[in-house]
Design an enzyme around this catalytic site. Structure first.
Site, PDB file in Angstrom:
ATOM      1  CG  ASP A  34      -0.115   0.089   2.543  1.00 11.77           C
ATOM      2  OD1 ASP A  34      -0.181   1.118   3.234  1.00 11.77           O
ATOM      3  OD2 ASP A  34       0.611  -0.882   2.867  1.00 11.77           O
ATOM      4  CB  SER A  35       1.007   4.215   0.736  1.00  8.66           C
ATOM      5  OG  SER A  35       1.423   5.554   0.714  1.00  8.66           O
TER       6      SER A  35
END
Length: 568
Positions: free
Chosen positions: A421-422
């Site tokens: 994620d991210s």
């Protein structure tokens, strides 16, 4: 949707309330008249701009089945703010004669949404300029100067506190607003105690008591939130985001799901010989990570719900390192399950500057249970101490090591998926690109959540929405990317502060307490958790296209990422 009926209703209600409260001689009555007048004025300017934007939004959709783009999002946000204003105007109109009508409270809410509508009108004007300046159908302003520079200047001068006070999260579903408000209260309370050298318990206690002030004063919270996001450096965000690493929190969250294997591994920096995907008879050397600090071990965490073959082998145990005196082995001695055909390699988020696999451990345990696959989460080095390309080098080395030693991890390696994620999403993509450029096996799937892919400060309709982002405003994102690009360094004083931060102090202050609890609970936790199965959404896996060109060179990849990050 035609916005004219909505704005006509707002205008009628504003006019009625201006007439009513204009007869009042009180200070609150005068403030209400000013608030309704301001909303009426801004609405007259917003409505035609909104209609013009709605007319061109479909031109930027990916296809007819995907009605979504940054202009549509901006339009939805403005409509959401206007609908909140309409609801408040109706409430004031119907309740203003009641004995229980709280004039001051309703006036403060009306003023907050009026300020938000003013800022949104400015964003609509900028969006219109972006439409005019861009090529037909292009969402991004491709030049580094001009509108992109002007966007950054306008961002730094605009008043953003209104979006972090009473209006926080108005554009989202109501169920998420309490969560966002809690995060913002915790952030500004933590900011009050940043860089203080008290003990961890006193910092936590003072932050707790300070938080009450921000809970009852949204305007103060919004102003301080804006100040913190604009002015505090990346080390503050490292400290705040690393609260999730606190031993107390991880212990409480970790009770939810137990796994058989939860090992931390340290892989020494040795040359790997990897077979080429085009011809397995040939090999390519994979060097260990060396950027900035020279060769060093790569740290990882192996999580598996079941004990599988190879996970307790002597060879794997040579890479295992203890997590410290507080680590708890909930491993249930049982017969090993066969190798899983799947292996998930995970890269955690945290803006390239914060967190580890430990903070992402709760949902990784659920993934391991639901997917019945071992998970290898990589603890790559963090910026600004270890800027680009150190994290990429470590993640790619960990990927190649996992390919070579998948049977030690409890998998046959039939299917290997990257997940992150991210910042971790960025690393998933760049690791796959590097695998393509080197010629080794590509992952069978990639699952990325809100990945950081466009690192330039390019003006676009989506970037306009970062003005009111409650979790990662543009100023914070820029600080993280500057640290990852190597343009922001940590001073000696900052390292001292980090050493004495609330995180490390709370860890030391609760160590004995947690040790007693965990040792006493170890015997019954295993039996209690044996039969529990929590449900979780794991997301959708997308196949990596076979058309990824293997001619992409490592040098070109590194150069492009460095250049895009330094555009900030």
């Amino acid at each position: 949707m035609d916005p004219r009926p909505l704005f006509q209703a707002v205008d009628t209600l504003c006019q009625d309330n201006i007439k009513h409260f204009g007869e009042s001689k009180t200070e609150v009555g005068s403030r209400l008249v000013q608030a309704f007048s301001r909303i009426q004025e801004q609405a007259h300017g917003v409505e035609p701009a909104l209609r013009a934007l709605a007319a061109v939004c479909p031109l930027f959709d990916l296809d007819p089945n995907t009605p979504a783009n940054g202009y549509r999002s901006l339009l939805k946000v403005v409509l959401s703010c206007t609908q909140h204003i309409l609801h408040k105007c109706r409430y004031i109109t119907t309740s203003r004669h009641s004995l229980f009508f709280r004039a001051a409270h309703n006036c403060a809410e009306l003023e907050a949404y009026g300020a938000a509508l003013t800022q949104l009108r400015a964003l609509l004007c900028f969006a219109q300029r972006l439409l005019t300046a861009n090529h037909h159908g292009d969402l991004f302003f491709r030049q580094e100067r001009g509108l992109s520079e002007e966007f950054l200047r306008e961002y730094s001068t605009m008043h953003k506190g209104c979006f972090y006070g009473r209006c926080m999260g108005f554009q989202f579903t109501p169920s998420i607003r309490p969560f966002l408000q809690t995060i913002s209260i915790g952030l500004v309370s933590f900011g009050e105690n940043y860089k203080r050298h008290e003990s961890g318990i006193s910092v936590a206690a003072s932050s707790f008591f300070i938080s009450g002030r921000y809970a009852i004063d949204p305007e103060l919270r919004g102003a301080d939130y804006e100040r913190i996001t604009q002015n505090l450096d990346v080390n503050f965000w490292k400290s705040f985001w690393n609260i999730t690493e606190m031993e107390l929190l991880t212990s409480l969250v970790g009770i939810a799901t137990t796994v058989r294997i939860n090992k931390t591994l340290s892989v020494p920096p040795e040359l790997l010989e990897m077979p080429l995907s085009s011809d397995p008879q040939l090999t390519v050397p994979i060097s260990p990570p060396v950027a900035h600090s020279g060769p060093g071990p790569v740290n990882m965490r192996l999580i598996s719900y079941q004990l599988r073959e190879g996970q307790e082998s002597e060879e794997l145990n040579t890479f295992t390192k203890p997590e410290g005196p507080l680590s708890l082995d909930l491993h249930l001695r049982s017969r090993s399950a066969p190798l899983s055909p799947d292996l998930i390699i995970h890269f955690h988020g945290g803006g390239f500057v914060a967190q580890t696999s430990k903070s992402h451990e709760p949902y990784l345990k659920i993934w391991a249970q639901e997917l019945e696959a071992p998970i290898l989460s990589v603890d790559y080095s963090l910026a600004p101490e270890a800027p680009f390309p150190r994290a990429l080098e470590e993640c790619f080395y960990a990927y190649c090591w996992a390919l070579k030693h998948c049977q030690l991890l409890g998998s046959t390696g039939e299917r290997i998926c990257l997940a992150g994620d991210s910042a971790g999403g960025n690393l998933c993509i760049t690791v796959a690109l590097r695998a393509a450029s080197v010629g080794v096996r590509l992952p069978d799937g990639i699952m990325v959540a809100y990945p950081a892919t466009l690192l330039q400060a390019t003006a676009s309709p989506s970037r306009l929405l970062t003005l009111m982002d409650p979790l990662l405003p543009l100023s914070v994102l820029s600080k993280c990317l500057s640290a990852y690009a190597g343009t922001e360094r940590v001073s000696v004083d900052d390292r001292v502060v980090e050493k004495h931060s609330s995180l490390s102090q709370v860890k030391r202050g609760t160590a004995l307490f947690l040790r007693d609890i965990r040792q006493g609970a170890a015997s019954w936790l295993s039996n209690l958790m044996e039969g529990s199965k929590d449900r979780a959404n794991t997301g959708q896996t997308f196949s990596v296209e076979d058309t990824v060109r293997k001619s992409v060179s490592e040098a070109a990849l590194a150069e492009s990422l460095l250049l895009t990050a330094r555009c900030l």
